[in-house]
Write a protein that holds these residues in place. Structure first.
Motif, PDB file in Angstrom:
ATOM      1  N   GLY A  92     -11.340   0.061 -14.786  1.00 48.01           N
ATOM      2  CA  GLY A  92     -11.658   0.935 -13.667  1.00 48.01           C
ATOM      3  C   GLY A  92     -12.579   2.068 -14.073  1.00 48.01           C
ATOM      4  O   GLY A  92     -12.698   2.415 -15.246  1.00 48.01           O
ATOM      5  N   GLU A 128     -11.452  11.958 -11.541  1.00 46.12           N
ATOM      6  CA  GLU A 128     -11.242  11.219 -10.301  1.00 46.12           C
ATOM      7  C   GLU A 128     -11.306   9.718 -10.558  1.00 46.12           C
ATOM      8  O   GLU A 128     -12.152   9.254 -11.321  1.00 46.12           O
ATOM      9  CB  GLU A 128     -12.318  11.625  -9.290  1.00 46.12           C
ATOM     10  CG  GLU A 128     -12.142  10.982  -7.935  1.00 46.12           C
ATOM     11  CD  GLU A 128     -13.141  11.520  -6.928  1.00 46.12           C
ATOM     12  OE1 GLU A 128     -13.143  12.741  -6.682  1.00 46.12           O
ATOM     13  OE2 GLU A 128     -13.925  10.715  -6.416  1.00 46.12           O
ATOM     14  N   ARG A 131       0.913   4.128  -2.953  1.00 47.77           N
ATOM     15  CA  ARG A 131       0.716   5.560  -2.689  1.00 47.77           C
ATOM     16  C   ARG A 131       1.883   6.375  -3.239  1.00 47.77           C
ATOM     17  O   ARG A 131       1.687   7.425  -3.844  1.00 47.77           O
ATOM     18  CB  ARG A 131       0.546   5.814  -1.190  1.00 47.77           C
ATOM     19  CG  ARG A 131      -0.823   5.463  -0.669  1.00 47.77           C
ATOM     20  CD  ARG A 131      -1.045   6.002   0.744  1.00 47.77           C
ATOM     21  NE  ARG A 131      -0.040   5.587   1.701  1.00 47.77           N
ATOM     22  CZ  ARG A 131      -0.095   4.496   2.449  1.00 47.77           C
ATOM     23  NH1 ARG A 131      -1.137   3.690   2.362  1.00 47.77           N
ATOM     24  NH2 ARG A 131       0.856   4.210   3.293  1.00 47.77           N
ATOM     25  N   TRP A 182      -7.862   9.636  -1.211  1.00 47.52           N
ATOM     26  CA  TRP A 182      -7.081   9.111  -0.104  1.00 47.52           C
ATOM     27  C   TRP A 182      -5.603   8.996  -0.424  1.00 47.52           C
ATOM     28  O   TRP A 182      -4.823   8.507   0.383  1.00 47.52           O
ATOM     29  CB  TRP A 182      -7.619   7.762   0.397  1.00 47.52           C
ATOM     30  CG  TRP A 182      -9.081   7.807   0.671  1.00 47.52           C
ATOM     31  CD1 TRP A 182     -10.056   7.182  -0.055  1.00 47.52           C
ATOM     32  CD2 TRP A 182      -9.751   8.531   1.687  1.00 47.52           C
ATOM     33  NE1 TRP A 182     -11.293   7.477   0.459  1.00 47.52           N
ATOM     34  CE2 TRP A 182     -11.139   8.311   1.536  1.00 47.52           C
ATOM     35  CE3 TRP A 182      -9.325   9.369   2.703  1.00 47.52           C
ATOM     36  CZ2 TRP A 182     -12.083   8.881   2.372  1.00 47.52           C
ATOM     37  CZ3 TRP A 182     -10.286   9.931   3.538  1.00 47.52           C
ATOM     38  CH2 TRP A 182     -11.632   9.679   3.372  1.00 47.52           C
ATOM     39  N   GLU A 224       0.832  -1.208   0.000  1.00 44.18           N
ATOM     40  CA  GLU A 224       0.000   0.000   0.000  1.00 44.18           C
ATOM     41  C   GLU A 224       0.866   1.257   0.000  1.00 44.18           C
ATOM     42  O   GLU A 224       0.574   2.225  -0.705  1.00 44.18           O
ATOM     43  CB  GLU A 224      -0.948  -0.003   1.206  1.00 44.18           C
ATOM     44  CG  GLU A 224      -1.954   1.108   1.167  1.00 44.18           C
ATOM     45  CD  GLU A 224      -2.871   1.092  -0.050  1.00 44.18           C
ATOM     46  OE1 GLU A 224      -3.245   2.190  -0.513  1.00 44.18           O
ATOM     47  OE2 GLU A 224      -3.197   0.008  -0.555  1.00 44.18           O
ATOM     48  N   ASP A 256      -9.650   5.612  -8.762  1.00 44.10           N
ATOM     49  CA  ASP A 256      -8.891   4.954  -7.698  1.00 44.10           C
ATOM     50  C   ASP A 256      -7.425   4.810  -8.120  1.00 44.10           C
ATOM     51  O   ASP A 256      -7.062   5.020  -9.278  1.00 44.10           O
ATOM     52  CB  ASP A 256      -9.504   3.602  -7.328  1.00 44.10           C
ATOM     53  CG  ASP A 256      -9.490   2.599  -8.466  1.00 44.10           C
ATOM     54  OD1 ASP A 256      -8.456   2.443  -9.145  1.00 44.10           O
ATOM     55  OD2 ASP A 256     -10.516   1.939  -8.685  1.00 44.10           O
ATOM     56  N   ALA A 257      -6.597   4.436  -7.163  1.00 43.67           N
ATOM     57  CA  ALA A 257      -5.150   4.353  -7.384  1.00 43.67           C
ATOM     58  C   ALA A 257      -4.779   3.349  -8.468  1.00 43.67           C
ATOM     59  O   ALA A 257      -3.931   3.620  -9.322  1.00 43.67           O
ATOM     60  CB  ALA A 257      -4.438   4.004  -6.078  1.00 43.67           C
ATOM     61  N   GLN A 258      -5.394   2.181  -8.444  1.00 43.48           N
ATOM     62  CA  GLN A 258      -5.083   1.138  -9.427  1.00 43.48           C
ATOM     63  C   GLN A 258      -5.395   1.615 -10.844  1.00 43.48           C
ATOM     64  O   GLN A 258      -4.599   1.418 -11.766  1.00 43.48           O
ATOM     65  CB  GLN A 258      -5.873  -0.139  -9.093  1.00 43.48           C
ATOM     66  CG  GLN A 258      -5.518  -1.332  -9.926  1.00 43.48           C
ATOM     67  CD  GLN A 258      -4.251  -2.024  -9.456  1.00 43.48           C
ATOM     68  OE1 GLN A 258      -3.627  -1.648  -8.470  1.00 43.48           O
ATOM     69  NE2 GLN A 258      -3.851  -3.051 -10.166  1.00 43.48           N
ATOM     70  N   THR A 259      -6.536   2.247 -11.015  1.00 43.97           N
ATOM     71  CA  THR A 259      -6.923   2.747 -12.333  1.00 43.97           C
ATOM     72  C   THR A 259      -5.948   3.810 -12.807  1.00 43.97           C
ATOM     73  O   THR A 259      -5.503   3.794 -13.956  1.00 43.97           O
ATOM     74  CB  THR A 259      -8.366   3.297 -12.292  1.00 43.97           C
ATOM     75  OG1 THR A 259      -9.243   2.252 -11.878  1.00 43.97           O
ATOM     76  CG2 THR A 259      -8.799   3.831 -13.639  1.00 43.97           C
ATOM     77  N   TRP A 260      -5.594   4.762 -11.929  1.00 43.93           N
ATOM     78  CA  TRP A 260      -4.647   5.812 -12.308  1.00 43.93           C
ATOM     79  C   TRP A 260      -3.313   5.211 -12.751  1.00 43.93           C
ATOM     80  O   TRP A 260      -2.775   5.574 -13.791  1.00 43.93           O
ATOM     81  CB  TRP A 260      -4.431   6.790 -11.155  1.00 43.93           C
ATOM     82  CG  TRP A 260      -3.332   7.773 -11.405  1.00 43.93           C
ATOM     83  CD1 TRP A 260      -2.111   7.794 -10.813  1.00 43.93           C
ATOM     84  CD2 TRP A 260      -3.329   8.864 -12.345  1.00 43.93           C
ATOM     85  NE1 TRP A 260      -1.349   8.831 -11.308  1.00 43.93           N
ATOM     86  CE2 TRP A 260      -2.081   9.494 -12.256  1.00 43.93           C
ATOM     87  CE3 TRP A 260      -4.257   9.345 -13.251  1.00 43.93           C
ATOM     88  CZ2 TRP A 260      -1.745  10.613 -13.038  1.00 43.93           C
ATOM     89  CZ3 TRP A 260      -3.926  10.453 -14.030  1.00 43.93           C
ATOM     90  CH2 TRP A 260      -2.681  11.070 -13.915  1.00 43.93           C
ATOM     91  N   VAL A 278      -7.038  11.309  -6.894  1.00 43.92           N
ATOM     92  CA  VAL A 278      -7.013   9.895  -6.543  1.00 43.92           C
ATOM     93  C   VAL A 278      -7.308   9.881  -5.042  1.00 43.92           C
ATOM     94  O   VAL A 278      -6.415  10.134  -4.234  1.00 43.92           O
ATOM     95  CB  VAL A 278      -5.653   9.236  -6.872  1.00 43.92           C
ATOM     96  CG1 VAL A 278      -5.657   7.783  -6.450  1.00 43.92           C
ATOM     97  CG2 VAL A 278      -5.338   9.377  -8.353  1.00 43.92           C
TER      98      VAL A 278
END
Length: 108
Positions: free
Chosen positions: A83, A66, A19, A44, A15, A68-72, A42
């Motif tokens: 995503g 906007e 990040r 959080w 994690e 999530d992290a995985q998609t970005w 993204v």
């Protein structure tokens, strides 16, 4: 960049590493596409304002992207993704600006 390379190679990131990869790539996106007309979020993890155009100063910006992290991360390294990307505003289409990193930068 190391975490981004590892993600692109298919390695599983912790994690904290995810990040780091997201924050690094958001900052890199803002450097390559300076401006304040679009906010890329993204949740959080991080957000940046980028892309030339009308400057946003207060409240919710009119142009927001906007995801999530995985998609970005998949988008910035050019991997297919299923995503969800939430985009609003006339300047929120980032397809011409992604992927952010090519095969040479990723060591692939």
């Amino acid at each position: 960049m190391g975490s981004v390379r590892r993600f692109a190679a298919g390695e599983r990131l912790t994690e904290a590493e995810r990040r780091t990869a997201v924050r690094f790539s958001l900052e890199e996106f803002a450097i390559r596409h300076p401006g304040r007309s679009v906010e890329i979020r993204v949740p959080w993890v991080g957000a940046v304002q980028a892309i030339e155009g009308p400057t946003h100063t207060r409240g919710t910006p009119p142009n927001v992207v906007e995801m999530d992290a995985q998609t970005w991360l998949k988008l910035v390294v050019g991997q297919p993704t299923a995503g969800i990307v939430k985009a609003s505003g006339s300047r929120s289409d980032l397809r011409q600006l992604l992927p952010l990193f090519g095969a040479a930068q990723l060591g692939l």
